[in-house]
Design a protein around this motif. Structure first.
Motif, PDB file in Angstrom:
ATOM      1  N   ARG A 124       1.717  22.481  19.925  1.00 37.41           N
ATOM      2  CA  ARG A 124       2.357  21.846  20.836  1.00 37.41           C
ATOM      3  C   ARG A 124       2.592  20.527  20.068  1.00 37.41           C
ATOM      4  N   ASP A 125       3.659  19.515  20.572  1.00 34.13           N
ATOM      5  CA  ASP A 125       3.386  17.866  20.324  1.00 34.13           C
ATOM      6  C   ASP A 125       2.645  17.690  19.751  1.00 34.13           C
ATOM      7  N   LYS A 126       1.550  17.662  20.254  1.00 39.13           N
ATOM      8  CA  LYS A 126       0.404  16.450  20.383  1.00 39.13           C
ATOM      9  C   LYS A 126       0.031  17.117  18.866  1.00 39.13           C
ATOM     10  N   PHE A 127      -0.727  17.848  18.710  1.00 38.79           N
ATOM     11  CA  PHE A 127      -1.020  18.268  17.681  1.00 38.79           C
ATOM     12  C   PHE A 127      -0.700  18.951  16.418  1.00 38.79           C
ATOM     13  N   THR A 186       1.657  16.826  15.864  1.00 41.13           N
ATOM     14  CA  THR A 186       1.496  15.057  15.585  1.00 41.13           C
ATOM     15  C   THR A 186       0.473  14.467  14.481  1.00 41.13           C
ATOM     16  N   ARG A 187      -0.275  15.062  15.250  1.00 38.44           N
ATOM     17  CA  ARG A 187      -2.004  15.139  14.070  1.00 38.44           C
ATOM     18  C   ARG A 187      -1.939  15.439  13.643  1.00 38.44           C
TER      19      ARG A 187
END
Length: 339
Positions: free
Chosen positions: A83-86, A88-89
């Motif tokens: 997923r994009d959030k992870f 990015t992290r």
């Protein structure tokens, strides 16, 4: 390469244990490398610096691996890693890791990197993240890919994608981090069709803030590799390319397949060319040990070709790529004269 699960079960614990051992025995290793470097002239006695940098690298490796474990748990034991959030992290973690490595190199090896690029108008500055980019860079010197990725992340706020040698997966943090992001590892003797397929896969899914990094030469420059590359061009009947390659004094001739595959897969991308010099004469680990200067200085020149100005036909693109490589070669020659 060993299977991924085997690498993780063996190499990750090994790095953690090795880091503890090195830190506990660091005074001993500092003494060993100091004695080993006594064979070099006094200005070149750099054993302590190498030992210190190696210890910091191991600590950062452990920090990155522990952070990866935390992200894996937070992502539902790996279920939401894509997923994009992870994603990015994970890019933020790479940026943290490389910034610490870069900062350590600045202090330990007195590394300085000077980047020159054409001046940008306000409109061009604002438009920098409105299109993906394909970065075509020369391949020379120790750590050039790490420096390039660091600057793409930290200075240009890009999310780099890169095709790398599969052997780099023996580095546990690279193995874990890079395999969780859109990158590709290719075996040493991988078929060209397989490499081009990976480049096409990465390029075709790029967003506006992505950057696909390709090294068209395929490896670091050496005189022997240059001769072999010219011979291969001659054997393929590419007389014009072979003749142009003979005029390159500091570069291997570019292999156009990867660059063209990327451009075809992402025609909206601008193309960025990267020339750099400074440590390109250090071709082996022995060269680094014996000849790394007290102050490591790298000079780079970047320029950008908008997507609309990239040639359309395959033959035109090949000639254009050789044109750019001749510009890089001439720039390197000029830097060596003035340094």
């Amino acid at each position: 390469m060993p299977p991924r699960i085997l690498r993780r079960l063996i190499l990750v614990p090994l790095v953690l244990v090795l880091t503890v051992v090195v830190l506990v025995t660091l005074p001993f290793w500092l003494l060993v490398v100091t004695l080993a470097s006594l064979r070099l002239p006094p200005p070149q006695r750099r054993g302590v610096r190498f030992a210190w940098f190696g210890a910091v690298w191991l600590v950062l490796e452990c920090g990155a691996l522990l952070a990866c474990l935390g992200l894996w748990v937070a992502a539902g034991f790996g279920g939401r890693l894509r997923r994009d959030k992870f994603q990015t992290r994970h890019y933020a973690l790479i940026r943290w890791f490389l910034s610490r490595v870069y900062g350590t190199a600045e202090r330990v090896f007195r590394l300085t990197v000077t980047i020159a690029e054409p001046p940008l108008t306000e409109a061009e500055q604002a438009a920098r993240l409105t299109r993906p980019v394909i970065v075509l860079a020369r391949h020379a010197g120790p750590g050039d890919s790490f420096l390039l990725v660091h600057h793409l992340l930290a200075l240009y706020r890009r999310q780099p994608r890169i095709v790398m040698k599969a052997a780099l997966q023996y580095d546990p943090s690279l193995d874990v981090l890079v395999n969780r992001l859109p990158n590709a590892f290719v075996p040493r003797r991988a078929a060209e069709s397989g490499i081009l397929a990976e480049i096409t896969r990465l390029a075709s899914t790029m967003d506006d803030d992505d950057a696909l990094v390709i090294f068209p030469e395929g490896g670091n420059f050496t005189p022997r590799r240059r001769r072999l590359a010219i011979r291969r061009l001659e054997e393929k009947g590419l007389a014009a390319e072979a003749e142009r390659a003979r005029n390159l004094d500091h570069l291997l001739p570019p292999r156009p397949g990867g660059a063209i595959a990327a451009i075809e897969a992402c025609p909206s991308a601008d193309v960025v060319f990267v020339a750099h010099t400074g440590l390109d004469d250090l071709m082996t680990i022995g060269d680094v040990w014996r000849r790394l200067p007290l102050e490591a200085r790298i000079t780079a020149q970047w320029w950008r070709v908008p997507a609309a100005e990239v040639p359309r036909g395959r033959e035109e693109r090949i000639r254009w790529l050789y044109d750019q490589w001749e510009i890089i070669d001439a720039w390197i020659a000029a830097q060596k004269v003035t340094s």
